[in-house]
Write an enzyme that holds these catalytic residues in place. Structure first.
Site, PDB file in Angstrom:
ATOM      1  N   CYS A  17       0.831  -1.188   0.000  1.00 31.98           N
ATOM      2  CA  CYS A  17       0.000   0.000   0.000  1.00 31.98           C
ATOM      3  C   CYS A  17       0.869   1.241   0.000  1.00 31.98           C
ATOM      4  O   CYS A  17       2.078   1.177   0.192  1.00 31.98           O
ATOM      5  CB  CYS A  17      -0.938   0.016   1.200  1.00 31.98           C
ATOM      6  SG  CYS A  17      -0.101   0.416   2.724  1.00 31.98           S
ATOM      7  N   CYS A  20       3.178   1.822   2.795  1.00 32.05           N
ATOM      8  CA  CYS A  20       4.468   1.122   2.770  1.00 32.05           C
ATOM      9  C   CYS A  20       5.490   2.014   2.083  1.00 32.05           C
ATOM     10  O   CYS A  20       6.627   2.133   2.528  1.00 32.05           O
ATOM     11  CB  CYS A  20       4.389  -0.169   1.966  1.00 32.05           C
ATOM     12  SG  CYS A  20       3.167  -1.330   2.515  1.00 32.05           S
ATOM     13  N   ASP A 421      -0.328  28.933 -31.388  1.00 26.37           N
ATOM     14  CA  ASP A 421       0.530  29.436 -32.436  1.00 26.37           C
ATOM     15  C   ASP A 421      -0.250  29.201 -33.734  1.00 26.37           C
ATOM     16  O   ASP A 421      -1.021  28.256 -33.816  1.00 26.37           O
ATOM     17  CB  ASP A 421       1.825  28.609 -32.416  1.00 26.37           C
ATOM     18  CG  ASP A 421       2.813  29.093 -33.444  1.00 26.37           C
ATOM     19  OD1 ASP A 421       2.988  30.313 -33.538  1.00 26.37           O
ATOM     20  OD2 ASP A 421       3.401  28.250 -34.133  1.00 26.37           O
TER      21      ASP A 421
HETATM   22  P1  ADP Z   1       4.645  32.118 -36.859  1.00 24.64           P
HETATM   23  O1  ADP Z   1       4.312  32.935 -35.671  1.00 24.64           O
HETATM   24  O2  ADP Z   1       3.511  32.070 -37.819  1.00 24.64           O
HETATM   25  O3  ADP Z   1       5.202  30.768 -36.518  1.00 24.64           O
HETATM   26  P2  ADP Z   1       7.287  33.225 -37.355  1.00 24.64           P
HETATM   27  O4  ADP Z   1       7.445  33.953 -36.082  1.00 24.64           O
HETATM   28  O5  ADP Z   1       8.153  32.047 -37.579  1.00 24.64           O
HETATM   29  O6  ADP Z   1       5.778  32.895 -37.702  1.00 24.64           O
HETATM   30  O7  ADP Z   1       7.588  34.253 -38.548  1.00 24.64           O
HETATM   31  C1  ADP Z   1       6.876  35.468 -38.665  1.00 24.64           C
HETATM   32  C2  ADP Z   1       6.970  36.026 -40.047  1.00 24.64           C
HETATM   33  O8  ADP Z   1       8.332  36.283 -40.382  1.00 24.64           O
HETATM   34  C3  ADP Z   1       6.463  35.126 -41.129  1.00 24.64           C
HETATM   35  O9  ADP Z   1       5.089  35.262 -41.332  1.00 24.64           O
HETATM   36  C4  ADP Z   1       7.256  35.606 -42.340  1.00 24.64           C
HETATM   37  O10 ADP Z   1       6.627  36.742 -42.870  1.00 24.64           O
HETATM   38  C5  ADP Z   1       8.573  36.003 -41.746  1.00 24.64           C
HETATM   39  N1  ADP Z   1       9.574  34.932 -41.845  1.00 24.64           N
HETATM   40  C6  ADP Z   1      10.148  34.270 -40.834  1.00 24.64           C
HETATM   41  N2  ADP Z   1      11.039  33.369 -41.290  1.00 24.64           N
HETATM   42  C7  ADP Z   1      11.011  33.447 -42.628  1.00 24.64           C
HETATM   43  C8  ADP Z   1      11.680  32.774 -43.692  1.00 24.64           C
HETATM   44  N3  ADP Z   1      12.592  31.822 -43.488  1.00 24.64           N
HETATM   45  N4  ADP Z   1      11.397  33.133 -44.957  1.00 24.64           N
HETATM   46  C9  ADP Z   1      10.497  34.087 -45.203  1.00 24.64           C
HETATM   47  N5  ADP Z   1       9.829  34.745 -44.262  1.00 24.64           N
HETATM   48  C10 ADP Z   1      10.078  34.451 -42.984  1.00 24.64           C
HETATM   49 MG    MG Z   2       5.557  28.831 -35.747  1.00 27.04          MG
END
Ligand code: ADP
Ligand code: MG
Length: 751
Positions: A17, A20, A421
């Site tokens: 139990c 224990c 997200d």
């Molecule tokens: P989420 O919040 O949708 O996950 P992120 O924070 O990763 O998006 O990115 C926010 C924005 O930054 C994207 O919507 C894009 O416009 C730009 N971005 C980020 N990384 C990239 C990338 N590798 N190529 C092109 N755009 C990017």
């Molecule tokens: Mg993301």
């Protein structure tokens, strides 16, 4: 690994139990050098931290009268090797018969029956009734007294065993023989019952592993098939899975196609089409086709094996409620023992009330003191919480939800706001390029594929940079570039730097190329109001515009489309129905895109254009407002926000890249179906409801008997019976959670 001051793990066998477990903990904690020790009754695992050698710990456990297995990493194997007791009353009887101590108690049962029926209920007095009761006492007292003695000697502690032994001996002293026999037999019965249910609860988790076959069909170099144990398989081996068979290993499909049921891992019962290059998980059920699979994990590291290991570890982290219960029990027992002493001594001394039992119809105060010793046992209380939490975590795991500890279950039940997200969580996370708009777009000059050469140039440049980035948008852009046959046109970019939450930049053919968000370009790169307006228009349609510049000059925009997951809308509708105060979407994407997708999903609040640190700030602010907040993400670029939330929930735990999420998030949804989230929240609420009921019920019973004994109405054997009954009730009530069913998504889908 086993340096003296590190944590060591042992498997302790033979506990009946939860008390224990507490007694062993106390005994270990007193050893010199031990800093912290925790023993979980349901997993049988003991963790000892401190500067102490393993052999000393093992010796102490043996001294206390329990078995111990060497410290062990592969606890999955050890636990599944534990015998699984069979179902129902026959199973319980066999369980009792198989162990010497409980076998004696089992023999004691018929011996005390005449005592209960004839003596206690009908008031008969007969020499033979007393003799039988004393015989039952003699059979059952040995293990109890031995436990009491060991606790006293090695842990300097008055254990439950000691209280029972004193109560029984005291009863014999005052001539209440039937009472004495009854107390010990009922106590032994209750302990055995707890041991039995715990063994079954233990097995509920180990049985998750049963879905994985022990052998696999391996392809040999000579292209023949041989059956081998899964443990003998190496990464890179090729195995064959026939139609309808269980998949024995994690791997990648090499040949064949088949619709596979991954419910044992992800909890989603819909069939998933698998084709060459697709990932496949041990424990899934193969459909119609035969599959050739390349093994990618050793047997001990498959997704399901890791899941089970995490669930087992999870049980060992005590939830706040459990700490409350432990704390309560720690004070309750000595307090009642003290009360028992006072009750036996004070009334006879001060008021001259009878000390010895004068007549059957009136209990003396010595007797009442003894009965209080019995009431002091906290068995039902200490079993009430762990059994419920373990059952709930197993039920969750069966539905593809990995909960990393009772504390998260508790936190989840209190959540008032959920933040999501966007990319890869609410949306499928597999965006595709919808349009390319170059500044110098010259419609007539289209190439063979129908795309204008200026636009192709923009896509090729962006693709050259994005090939070096891991962002979902990056993958979409580089594959679109490849699909148009443009990837050979440019060398892969050099000096690629991710501007987290904004974009990415790199050097292509000596010129700096930047690909990033509209917001970032507003700060960094000049572009005309017409370009802004066009980007806004894309965003308002729910698309993501990404701008491209070369050597600081804006050259064009690439528009990406990422669709909402089919399940997201329904998941959010259900969350709203659960009465959450807020369902929020957080994203780094364009505000207008966020608004559009948020409206489609049905969230109550949308926040766009957030940099990763602003997501963290948003979670902090939500916590201020709603206290308990869950954050759901894919664990790829939202890890800080997940860590900031009261409960961090990662999705898609069973999928390749995000696999790490399983180890780091508080809760992991193995599939990427968000409908698991409302299920998890309802389960957590049901669990906490059960836990609260169990605690209130077991404390309530104790208080009632405390009062009954004090006023002279409660007998000793009734007090034990009440405790046994209450333990059984709270255990069964907790185990009901094993089969917890919300109106599951799949059922609604079917209708
Ligand atoms: P989420 O919040 O949708 O996950 P992120 O924070 O990763 O998006 O990115 C926010 C924005 O930054 C994207 O919507 C894009 O416009 C730009 N971005 C980020 N990384 C990239 C990338 N590798 N190529 C092109 N755009 C990017
Ligand atoms: Mg993301």
């Amino acid at each position: 690994m086993q340096t003296p001051s590190s944590e060591q793990t042992f498997i302790v066998r033979g506990m009946d139990c939860a008390s224990c477990a507490r007694a062993i903990e106390t005994g270990i904690a007193q050893l010199p050098g031990v800093q912290r020790c925790e023993l979980n009754f349901t997993t049988e695992r003991l963790h000892v931290a401190g500067d102490i050698s393993g052999s000393v710990v093992i010796q102490r456990i043996r001294d206390l009268g329990y078995d111990v297995l060497e410290s062990d990493q592969g606890a999955v194997a050890a636990n599944s090797a534990a015998p699984q007791p069979a179902d129902g009353a026959p199973g319980f009887l066999r369980f009792m018969w198989e162990r010497r101590d409980t076998r004696l108690a089992l023999i004691g049962i018929p011996l005390v029956v005449p005592g209960i029926v004839l003596h206690e209920l009908l008031g008969w007095e007969a020499f033979w009734i007393d003799a039988l009761a004393l015989l039952a006492l003699a059979l059952t007292i040995v293990p109890v007294a031995r436990g009491a003695w060991r606790g006293l000697i090695f842990s300097r502690e008055l254990t439950i065993n000691a209280l029972m032994t004193i109560a029984a001996i005291g009863a014999v002293v005052i001539g209440a023989y039937v009472e004495a026999g009854l107390v010990l037999v009922l106590f032994a019965l209750g302990e055995a019952l707890e041991g039995y249910t715990a063994a079954r609860a233990r097995h509920a988790i180990a049985s998750l592993m049963e879905v994985v076959p022990q052998t696999a069909l391996r392809l040999t170099a000579a292209a023949t098939e041989e059956r081998v144990a899964v443990a003998a398989l190496q990464v890179g081996d090729q195995i064959i899975v026939r139609p309808g068979e269980r998949i024995p290993m994690d791997g990648i499909v090499r040949a064949g196609t088949s619709a596979v049921n991954q419910a044992p891992i992800t909890g989603e019962s819909r069939l998933i089409e698998k084709a060459p290059d697709d990932e496949i998980f041990a424990g899934s059920i193969n459909g119609e086709g035969s599959l050739e699979i390349m093994v990618t994990q050793r047997a001990a590291d498959t997704t399901i094996a890791r899941m089970i290991r995490l669930v087992q570890e999870a049980q060992e982290r005590r939830a706040p409620v459990q700490r409350f219960v432990d704390q309560f029990a720690r004070y309750y027992t000595p307090a009642v023992v003290l009360l028992a002493l006072l009750v036996a001594i004070v009334p006879p001394l001060l008021f001259g009330w009878p000390f010895w039992n004068p007549a059957p119809e009136e209990f003396g105060w010595f007797y009442r003191g003894l009965a209080l010793l019995v009431v002091a046992c906290p068995c039902a209380l200490v079993i009430s919480t762990p059994v419920s939490l373990v059952s709930a975590m197993s039920a969750a795991a069966r539905n593809g939800i990995l909960i990393k500890g009772g504390a998260y279950l508790e936190a989840l039940s209190r959540v008032r706001a959920v933040a999501f997200d966007k990319t890869g969580t609410l949306t499928a996370g597999r965006p595709s390029v919808a349009a390319v708009r170059a500044v110098h777009c010259a419609e007539p000059a289209t190439d063979a594929t129908g795309n204008c050469s200026a636009c192709n140039e923009v896509l090729a440049l962006a693709g050259a940079v994005e090939r070096r980035s891991e962002h979902p948008l990056a993958y979409a852009i580089s594959s679109a570039s490849a699909a148009r046959g443009l990837s050979a046109r440019m060398p892969v970019a050099e000096q690629v730097t991710a501007l987290v939450g904004r974009g990415v930049c790199g050097v292509v053919n000596g010129r700096e190329v930047l690909v990033g968000s509209h917001r970032h370009f507003d700060h960094a790169i000049a572009h005309t109001p017409a370009h802004c307006a066009a980007a806004h228009q894309d965003a308002a349609a729910g698309h993501t515009p990404v701008m491209v510049s070369v050597a600081g000059a804006y050259v064009g925009t690439i528009t990406l489309a990422d669709s909402l997951r089919a399940s997201s809308r329904e998941a959010i509708a259900r969350l709203n129905r659960l009465g959450l105060a807020a369902v929020v979407m957080l994203t780094g994407d364009h505000k207008a895109t966020a608004e559009r997708i948020g409206a489609e999903a049905g969230v109550t609040e949308v926040r766009g254009e957030l940099l990763p640190e602003q997501k963290v700030a948003a979670i902090e602010e939500l916590r201020q407002r709603y206290d308990s907040v869950a954050m759901v993400g894919d664990g790829i670029n939202d890890a800080p926000a997940l860590a900031t939330a009261s409960v961090g929930i990662a999705i898609g735990g069973a999928h390749g890249g995000a696999n790490q999420a399983m180890e780091t998030a508080d809760i992991t949804l193995m599939s990427d179906d968000l409908r698991q989230l409302p299920f998890a929240i309802s389960l957590s609420r049901a669990t906490m409801g059960t836990v609260r009921f169990n605690i209130a019920f077991s404390i309530g019973i104790k208080l009632i008997f405390l009062a009954l004994v004090l006023v002279g109405l409660g007998t000793m054997w009734m007090a034990v019976l009440a405790d046994v009954g209450a333990s059984l009730l709270v255990t069964l009530n907790g185990m009901r959670l094993l089969g917890y069913r919300e109106r599951l998504p799949r059922q609604e889908e079917a209708s």
